[in-house]
Design a protein around this motif. Structure first.
Motif, PDB file in Angstrom:
ATOM      1  N   GLN A 169      -8.845 -22.388  49.863  1.00  0.00           N
ATOM      2  CA  GLN A 169      -8.381 -23.029  48.646  1.00  0.00           C
ATOM      3  C   GLN A 169      -9.011 -24.403  48.489  1.00  0.00           C
ATOM      4  OE1 GLN A 169      -4.142 -22.959  48.526  1.00  0.00           O
ATOM      5  NE2 GLN A 169      -4.066 -20.767  48.257  1.00  0.00           N
ATOM      6  N   THR A 170      -9.330 -24.739  47.253  1.00  0.00           N
ATOM      7  CA  THR A 170      -9.910 -26.048  46.952  1.00  0.00           C
ATOM      8  C   THR A 170      -8.808 -26.975  46.445  1.00  0.00           C
ATOM      9  OG1 THR A 170     -10.401 -25.440  44.676  1.00  0.00           O
ATOM     10  CG2 THR A 170     -12.103 -24.972  46.308  1.00  0.00           C
ATOM     11  N   GLU A 171      -9.187 -28.181  46.074  1.00  0.00           N
ATOM     12  CA  GLU A 171      -8.227 -29.151  45.551  1.00  0.00           C
ATOM     13  C   GLU A 171      -7.970 -28.956  44.061  1.00  0.00           C
ATOM     14  OE1 GLU A 171      -6.507 -31.356  47.426  1.00  0.00           O
ATOM     15  OE2 GLU A 171      -7.461 -30.388  49.142  1.00  0.00           O
ATOM     16  N   GLU A 172      -8.609 -27.963  43.440  1.00  0.00           N
ATOM     17  CA  GLU A 172      -8.412 -27.696  42.018  1.00  0.00           C
ATOM     18  C   GLU A 172      -7.042 -27.075  41.813  1.00  0.00           C
ATOM     19  OE1 GLU A 172     -11.724 -25.988  39.689  1.00  0.00           O
ATOM     20  OE2 GLU A 172     -12.719 -25.894  41.651  1.00  0.00           O
ATOM     21  N   ARG A 173      -6.206 -27.762  41.049  1.00  0.00           N
ATOM     22  CA  ARG A 173      -4.848 -27.287  40.784  1.00  0.00           C
ATOM     23  C   ARG A 173      -4.552 -27.495  39.307  1.00  0.00           C
ATOM     24  NH1 ARG A 173       0.575 -29.158  44.035  1.00  0.00           N
ATOM     25  NH2 ARG A 173       2.038 -28.415  42.474  1.00  0.00           N
TER      26      ARG A 173
END
Length: 50
Positions: A23-27
């Protein structure tokens, strides 16, 4: 591969983007699963758990 993971609690619903299993920091805040599906399509990510 880019994936989208949907999470929902009573107070929040959001979409998290993942790349190659991490998972990336894109939320992104969303209102419902259908909105999450549309956003995943716009981001060219495969809906993973919804």
């Amino acid at each position: 591969m880019k994936t989208a993971h949907y999470y929902a609690s009573r107070s929040q619903k959001f979409l998290v983007v993942g790349v190659d299993g991490r998972q990336t920091e894109e939320r992104y805040e969303v209102g419902s699963k259908s909105e999450a599906r549309k956003l995943a399509k716009e981001l060219s990510a495969k809906p993973w758990n919804f």
